[in-house]
Write an enzyme that holds these catalytic residues in place. Sequence first.
Site, PDB file in Angstrom:
ATOM      1  N   HIS A 199       0.864  -1.183   0.000  1.00  0.00           N
ATOM      2  CA  HIS A 199       0.000   0.000   0.000  1.00  0.00           C
ATOM      3  C   HIS A 199       0.899   1.231   0.000  1.00  0.00           C
ATOM      4  O   HIS A 199       1.946   1.252   0.631  1.00  0.00           O
ATOM      5  CB  HIS A 199      -0.892   0.016   1.257  1.00  0.00           C
ATOM      6  CG  HIS A 199      -2.052   0.937   1.124  1.00  0.00           C
ATOM      7  ND1 HIS A 199      -1.965   2.285   1.340  1.00  0.00           N
ATOM      8  CD2 HIS A 199      -3.334   0.704   0.756  1.00  0.00           C
ATOM      9  CE1 HIS A 199      -3.139   2.835   1.140  1.00  0.00           C
ATOM     10  NE2 HIS A 199      -3.988   1.913   0.779  1.00  0.00           N
TER      11      HIS A 199
ATOM     12  N   ASP B 238      -8.004  -5.129  -0.044  1.00  0.00           N
ATOM     13  CA  ASP B 238      -8.475  -5.999  -1.137  1.00  0.00           C
ATOM     14  C   ASP B 238      -8.116  -7.459  -0.942  1.00  0.00           C
ATOM     15  O   ASP B 238      -8.604  -8.316  -1.692  1.00  0.00           O
ATOM     16  CB  ASP B 238      -7.891  -5.496  -2.468  1.00  0.00           C
ATOM     17  CG  ASP B 238      -8.455  -4.139  -2.826  1.00  0.00           C
ATOM     18  OD1 ASP B 238      -7.694  -3.163  -2.900  1.00  0.00           O
ATOM     19  OD2 ASP B 238      -9.694  -4.039  -2.967  1.00  0.00           O
TER      20      ASP B 238
HETATM   21  C1  SDX Z   1      -6.210   0.085  -2.922  1.00  0.00           C
HETATM   22  O1  SDX Z   1      -4.329   4.593  -2.128  1.00  0.00           O
HETATM   23  C2  SDX Z   1      -5.270   3.989  -1.507  1.00  0.00           C
HETATM   24  O2  SDX Z   1      -5.665   4.384  -0.418  1.00  0.00           O
HETATM   25  C3  SDX Z   1      -5.860   2.784  -2.211  1.00  0.00           C
HETATM   26  C4  SDX Z   1      -6.904   1.992  -1.439  1.00  0.00           C
HETATM   27  C5  SDX Z   1      -8.163   2.804  -1.200  1.00  0.00           C
HETATM   28  O3  SDX Z   1      -8.897   2.460  -0.263  1.00  0.00           O
HETATM   29  O4  SDX Z   1      -8.440   3.714  -2.039  1.00  0.00           O
HETATM   30  O5  SDX Z   1      -6.378   1.580  -0.193  1.00  0.00           O
HETATM   31  C6  SDX Z   1      -7.346   0.761  -2.226  1.00  0.00           C
HETATM   32  O6  SDX Z   1      -5.957   0.395  -4.050  1.00  0.00           O
HETATM   33  C7  SDX Z   1      -5.356  -0.887  -2.161  1.00  0.00           C
HETATM   34  C8  SDX Z   1      -4.149  -1.412  -3.004  1.00  0.00           C
HETATM   35  C9  SDX Z   1      -4.668  -2.518  -3.926  1.00  0.00           C
HETATM   36  N1  SDX Z   1      -3.614  -2.906  -4.900  1.00  0.00           N
HETATM   37  C10 SDX Z   1      -2.995  -4.088  -4.819  1.00  0.00           C
HETATM   38  O7  SDX Z   1      -3.154  -4.900  -3.912  1.00  0.00           O
HETATM   39  C11 SDX Z   1      -2.050  -4.364  -6.001  1.00  0.00           C
HETATM   40  C12 SDX Z   1      -0.723  -4.886  -5.480  1.00  0.00           C
HETATM   41  N2  SDX Z   1      -0.032  -3.795  -4.774  1.00  0.00           N
HETATM   42  C13 SDX Z   1       0.963  -3.050  -5.532  1.00  0.00           C
HETATM   43  O8  SDX Z   1       0.627  -2.828  -6.871  1.00  0.00           O
HETATM   44  C14 SDX Z   1       1.459  -1.833  -4.746  1.00  0.00           C
HETATM   45  O9  SDX Z   1       1.740  -2.248  -3.465  1.00  0.00           O
HETATM   46  C15 SDX Z   1       0.598  -0.578  -4.671  1.00  0.00           C
HETATM   47  C16 SDX Z   1       0.188  -0.103  -6.011  1.00  0.00           C
HETATM   48  C17 SDX Z   1      -0.608  -0.833  -3.828  1.00  0.00           C
HETATM   49  C18 SDX Z   1       1.444   0.504  -3.993  1.00  0.00           C
HETATM   50  O10 SDX Z   1       2.475   0.814  -4.865  1.00  0.00           O
HETATM   51  P1  SDX Z   1       3.618   1.885  -4.447  1.00  0.00           P
HETATM   52  O11 SDX Z   1       3.297   2.568  -3.187  1.00  0.00           O
HETATM   53  O12 SDX Z   1       3.901   2.710  -5.660  1.00  0.00           O
HETATM   54  O13 SDX Z   1       4.797   0.973  -4.062  1.00  0.00           O
HETATM   55  P2  SDX Z   1       5.945   0.598  -5.020  1.00  0.00           P
HETATM   56  O14 SDX Z   1       5.360   0.075  -6.282  1.00  0.00           O
HETATM   57  O15 SDX Z   1       6.891   1.744  -5.086  1.00  0.00           O
HETATM   58  O16 SDX Z   1       6.596  -0.639  -4.239  1.00  0.00           O
HETATM   59  C19 SDX Z   1       7.658  -0.433  -3.335  1.00  0.00           C
HETATM   60  C20 SDX Z   1       8.455  -1.736  -3.429  1.00  0.00           C
HETATM   61  C21 SDX Z   1       8.886  -2.072  -4.862  1.00  0.00           C
HETATM   62  O17 SDX Z   1      10.020  -2.892  -4.772  1.00  0.00           O
HETATM   63  P3  SDX Z   1      11.500  -2.180  -4.876  1.00  0.00           P
HETATM   64  O18 SDX Z   1      11.490  -1.372  -6.179  1.00  0.00           O
HETATM   65  O19 SDX Z   1      11.605  -1.285  -3.639  1.00  0.00           O
HETATM   66  O20 SDX Z   1      12.463  -3.338  -4.886  1.00  0.00           O
HETATM   67  O21 SDX Z   1       7.617  -2.828  -3.011  1.00  0.00           O
HETATM   68  C22 SDX Z   1       7.419  -3.699  -4.119  1.00  0.00           C
HETATM   69  C23 SDX Z   1       7.755  -2.933  -5.375  1.00  0.00           C
HETATM   70  O22 SDX Z   1       8.195  -3.814  -6.403  1.00  0.00           O
HETATM   71  N3  SDX Z   1       5.992  -4.087  -4.087  1.00  0.00           N
HETATM   72  C24 SDX Z   1       5.545  -5.315  -4.334  1.00  0.00           C
HETATM   73  C25 SDX Z   1       4.168  -5.238  -4.132  1.00  0.00           C
HETATM   74  N4  SDX Z   1       3.821  -4.003  -3.797  1.00  0.00           N
HETATM   75  C26 SDX Z   1       4.961  -3.280  -3.775  1.00  0.00           C
HETATM   76  N5  SDX Z   1       6.195  -6.459  -4.698  1.00  0.00           N
HETATM   77  C27 SDX Z   1       5.403  -7.547  -4.855  1.00  0.00           C
HETATM   78  N6  SDX Z   1       4.062  -7.574  -4.672  1.00  0.00           N
HETATM   79  C28 SDX Z   1       3.411  -6.430  -4.309  1.00  0.00           C
HETATM   80  N7  SDX Z   1       2.101  -6.443  -4.127  1.00  0.00           N
END
Ligand code: SDX
Length: 431
Positions: A308, A366
């Site tokens: 998140h 989710d």
């Molecule tokens: C919702 O914003 C809100 O409030 C949203 C929400 C709401 O109520 O409106 O809470 C609802 O959208 C919840 C999130 C649902 N999405 C998912 O579950 C999809 C999977 N999650 C990822 O896509 C991700 O965690 C996000 C999009 C939710 C957050 O992305 P960020 O904050 O841009 O984080 P990032 O992509 O910069 O990740 C930081 C690191 C990265 O690795 P490094 O580059 O540091 O090595 O964490 C890794 C990412 O690759 N990472 C994950 C991951 N989420 C982040 N790696 C594997 N699996 C994941 N799910």
Amino acid sequence: MKKDTVTVVDSVSGRQIELPIKRPTQGPSVVDIGNFYRELGYFTYDPGFLATASCQSAITYIDGEQGILQYRGYPIEQLAAQSSFLEVTYMMLNGELPGAAQLDEFSDIINHHSMLNESLKSFFRGFYHDAHPMAIMVGVVGSLSAFYNDSTDISDPHHREIAAHRMIAKMPSIAAASFKHTIGEPQVYPDNSLSYTGNLLKMMFSVPCEEYVVDPVAERALDLIFILHIDHEQNASTSTVRLAGSSQANPFACIASGIAALWGPAHGGANEAVLNMLAEIGDVKNIPGFLARAKDKNDPFRLMGFGHRVYKNYDPRARIIRDMCHEVLDKLGDNNDPLFELALKLEEIALNDDYFVVRKLYPNVDFYSGLIYRALGIPSNMFTVMFAIARTVGWVAQWMEMIGEENQRIGRPRQLYVGAGQRDYVPMDKR
Ligand code: SDX
């Protein structure tokens, strides 16, 4: 006394400016950079808005480190345990909890806006039979100003209030009609004798040829899940609604833009993606392979329902839904749902894996919600539609807050231009 400011020194020009600090009632203060470009000639740069406050708001407060979520100051745990969706909806729109008479009047207003203009029926019929319900919903909501153009003058507070009530009241009817279209069943009219979620269940699952009795367990479970999804500060879809609203677009078009943004699997589309992922994993023995893929930078796969932007702790909503899962699945007789067992195992393994621990990747709202929707008989292509119904309250509340601001201005971010420098057009015979 020296005003609270942050001093910025430009080492290139030697210029120094003082930027005012604005203080919150809770959470981090902000630095007002309104004069930054005028005084130093630089834009600020923050792709994805990781450290940028786009507005001020009094609606929802989140503390990502502590895993705190409050609506109008009330902790989500207390609202989930003691309130109802319509009561929280009233509070989100008006700022305070309603008295009994106010809640009754509000429920009556919402009930009496739940029917759809009859000519919308042919609109639903125009969609292909296997259209995704989100595609139908975003199209129908975007068209509502064509059917309700008597409440689109955003400068008129009365119009804004009617449009808000219409949007909140009609989303379940639009959702159910979208679902019915995809399964080839007739639309079901709302029943004003039922609760908000009881009405939705009946419009989705009743058929003209037999009686339908709302299951109180399903009704309460949906009401609780909807409370948890109502709002979440300036998330992607809410920010989209605010930006659309800043151009003074009509409220229905703004909500349609929010639905479109919510649909992405990185946002509200994740609940459907979690179920698809759990089905693909299939068995506990396959979990290590999927975790390896989630860590592989060359693999676009991410562990859906994990991570998140704000929560670097357990999403408080996920904790509530996870606890609810046991209760609901037990009561609905699905207490040995293999996907639930798989989800619990996946969470346990991921939360002990360094990759997730170091990055503070916890289950989000989710991760478990789809398991409850599934237990209620809701198909996975309707999960994000469910999210959109509840989030419409937050979108509407945030839109009303923005439109009601004194010096409301159009949102218009700038950029770091990295394209070609100026060059002359080359005629075809010279290329
Ligand atoms: C919702 O914003 C809100 O409030 C949203 C929400 C709401 O109520 O409106 O809470 C609802 O959208 C919840 C999130 C649902 N999405 C998912 O579950 C999809 C999977 N999650 C990822 O896509 C991700 O965690 C996000 C999009 C939710 C957050 O992305 P960020 O904050 O841009 O984080 P990032 O992509 O910069 O990740 C930081 C690191 C990265 O690795 P490094 O580059 O540091 O090595 O964490 C890794 C990412 O690759 N990472 C994950 C991951 N989420 C982040 N790696 C594997 N699996 C994941 N799910």
